[in-house]
Enzyme design. Structure first.
Site, PDB file in Angstrom:
ATOM      1  CG  ASP A 134     -17.357   7.242   7.875  1.00  0.00           C
ATOM      2  OD1 ASP A 134     -19.233   6.432   8.058  1.00  0.00           O
ATOM      3  OD2 ASP A 134     -16.470   7.469   8.982  1.00  0.00           O
ATOM      4  NE  ARG A 182      11.054   6.583   5.763  1.00  0.00           N
ATOM      5  CZ  ARG A 182      10.772   5.500   6.066  1.00  0.00           C
ATOM      6  NH1 ARG A 182      10.935   4.862   6.959  1.00  0.00           N
ATOM      7  NH2 ARG A 182       9.754   4.428   4.829  1.00  0.00           N
ATOM      8  CE  LYS A 208       2.459  10.642   2.010  1.00  0.00           C
ATOM      9  NZ  LYS A 208       1.368   9.839   2.495  1.00  0.00           N
ATOM     10  CB  THR A 231       2.093  -1.918   0.703  1.00  0.00           C
ATOM     11  OG1 THR A 231       2.039  -0.591   1.106  1.00  0.00           O
ATOM     12  CG2 THR A 231       2.158  -2.155  -0.665  1.00  0.00           C
ATOM     13  CG  ASP A 283      -1.841   9.433   1.830  1.00  0.00           C
ATOM     14  OD1 ASP A 283      -2.712   8.756   2.034  1.00  0.00           O
ATOM     15  OD2 ASP A 283      -0.393   8.797   1.606  1.00  0.00           O
ATOM     16  CE  LYS A 308      -3.088   4.884   2.298  1.00  0.00           C
ATOM     17  NZ  LYS A 308      -2.020   6.183   3.591  1.00  0.00           N
TER      18      LYS A 308
HETATM   19  O1  C5P Z   1       9.798   7.856   3.549  1.00  0.00           O
HETATM   20  P1  C5P Z   1       8.677   6.769   2.429  1.00  0.00           P
HETATM   21  O2  C5P Z   1       9.248   7.841   1.188  1.00  0.00           O
HETATM   22  O3  C5P Z   1       9.350   5.752   2.137  1.00  0.00           O
HETATM   23  O4  C5P Z   1       7.287   7.819   2.613  1.00  0.00           O
HETATM   24  C1  C5P Z   1       6.867   7.265   1.182  1.00  0.00           C
HETATM   25  C2  C5P Z   1       5.453   7.663   1.676  1.00  0.00           C
HETATM   26  O5  C5P Z   1       4.245   7.333   1.586  1.00  0.00           O
HETATM   27  C3  C5P Z   1       4.970   7.893   3.543  1.00  0.00           C
HETATM   28  O6  C5P Z   1       4.118   8.677   3.572  1.00  0.00           O
HETATM   29  C4  C5P Z   1       3.561   6.366   3.279  1.00  0.00           C
HETATM   30  O7  C5P Z   1       2.602   6.200   4.002  1.00  0.00           O
HETATM   31  C5  C5P Z   1       3.196   6.276   1.926  1.00  0.00           C
HETATM   32  N1  C5P Z   1       2.684   5.062   1.930  1.00  0.00           N
HETATM   33  C6  C5P Z   1       3.515   3.939   1.172  1.00  0.00           C
HETATM   34  N2  C5P Z   1       3.026   2.825   0.923  1.00  0.00           N
HETATM   35  C7  C5P Z   1       1.995   3.251   0.239  1.00  0.00           C
HETATM   36  C8  C5P Z   1       0.878   3.774   1.091  1.00  0.00           C
HETATM   37  C9  C5P Z   1       1.667   5.141   1.553  1.00  0.00           C
HETATM   38  O8  C5P Z   1       5.269   4.577   1.821  1.00  0.00           O
HETATM   39  N3  C5P Z   1       1.269   1.607   0.107  1.00  0.00           N
END
Ligand code: C5P
Length: 231
Positions: A64, A208, A32, A118, A59, A61
């Site tokens: 527009d 992460r 992603k 979220t 991603d 999002k």
């Molecule tokens: O590091 P981590 O596993 O928390 O990353 C989750 C990924 O998913 C990040 O790129 C974050 O921006 C994305 N994301 C999220 N929650 C959402 C939408 C997208 O954590 N509701």
């Protein structure tokens, strides 16, 4: 359908992205690219992924007017993007224009709609003049997106079960994945890979826990083993 694991390349520069890619096991098919990296490095940052034959989840999002979003979908598709996000709150005309633009592409990307960020709470909803609860809003906008021709939804694992029941043929892209013993960081509503898949997730987004691992390969192996347990 076998659930896909998508590694979120949440890094600030193309150089760091390539360094991260070099650490990743070959078994990972999907990556992603989000706003931060795309704003820093532009479409050129997708090239190393294409060179490695990886699938790309862009991603951005999109939100527009319909024409602008439709053109952005076509341009993203021309860069070889496989999955792209739009905001369901953009409304039916925007969602339909996005879906139609994707269908017209020679390599149509799949589209997933974000129903509610979220990060928004019920208090934020009040500020925005929305009287629905957060989960009512997610369901209503999910319905809007799917009935407008969007392929799937981005959702937390905790809402995925309800959405899967309502939209059994739609993609469900689920971030906030953690192993049972993992650190949750700033994520609030986390779930294990097995739980998410059990709830109907078709794509798991993990950042992460893999990117910052000392041994990414063993975390990835543990995730696939956990997914296998769910099936
Ligand atoms: O590091 P981590 O596993 O928390 O990353 C989750 C990924 O998913 C990040 O790129 C974050 O921006 C994305 N994301 C999220 N929650 C959402 C939408 C997208 O954590 N509701």
């Amino acid at each position: 359908m076998k659930p896909a694991l998508i590694v979120a390349l949440d890094v600030p520069t193309a150089r760091e992205m390539e360094e991260a890619l070099d650490q990743m096991p070959d078994i990972i098919e999907w990556y992603k690219v989000g706003l931060e990296l795309f704003c820093a490095a532009g479409p050129a940052c997708l090239e190393p992924l294409k060179k490695r034959n990886k699938k790309i989840f862009l991603d951005l999002k999109l939100h527009d007017i319909p024409r602008t979003v439709a053109n952005a979908v076509k341009t993203a598709a021309s860069h070889g993007v496989n999955l792209l996000t739009v905001h369901a709150i953009g409304g039916r005309a925007m969602l339909e224009a996005a879906a139609e633009a994707a269908r017209e592409c020679s390599n149509p990307p799949k589209l997933a709609a974000v129903t509610t960020l979220t990060s928004l709470s019920q208090d934020d909803f009040a500020d925005l003049g929305i009287s629905r609860t957060v989960s009512e809003q997610a369901l209503a906008l999910g319905e809007l997106a799917i009935s407008s021709g969007i392929d799937g939804l981005v959702t937390s694992a905790h809402e995925a079960g309800v959405l899967h029941k309502k939209f059994p043929d739609s993609l469900l892209v689920v971030p906030g994945i953690r192993m049972p013993d993992g650190e949750i960081g700033d994520q609030k509503r986390v779930a294990t890979p097995a739980f998410a898949v059990h709830q109907g997730a078709t794509h798991l987004v993990v950042g992460r826990p893999i990117l910052q691992a000392e041994y990414p390969e063993s975390v990835v192996a543990a995730i696939f083993a956990d997914i296998k347990n769910a099936s």
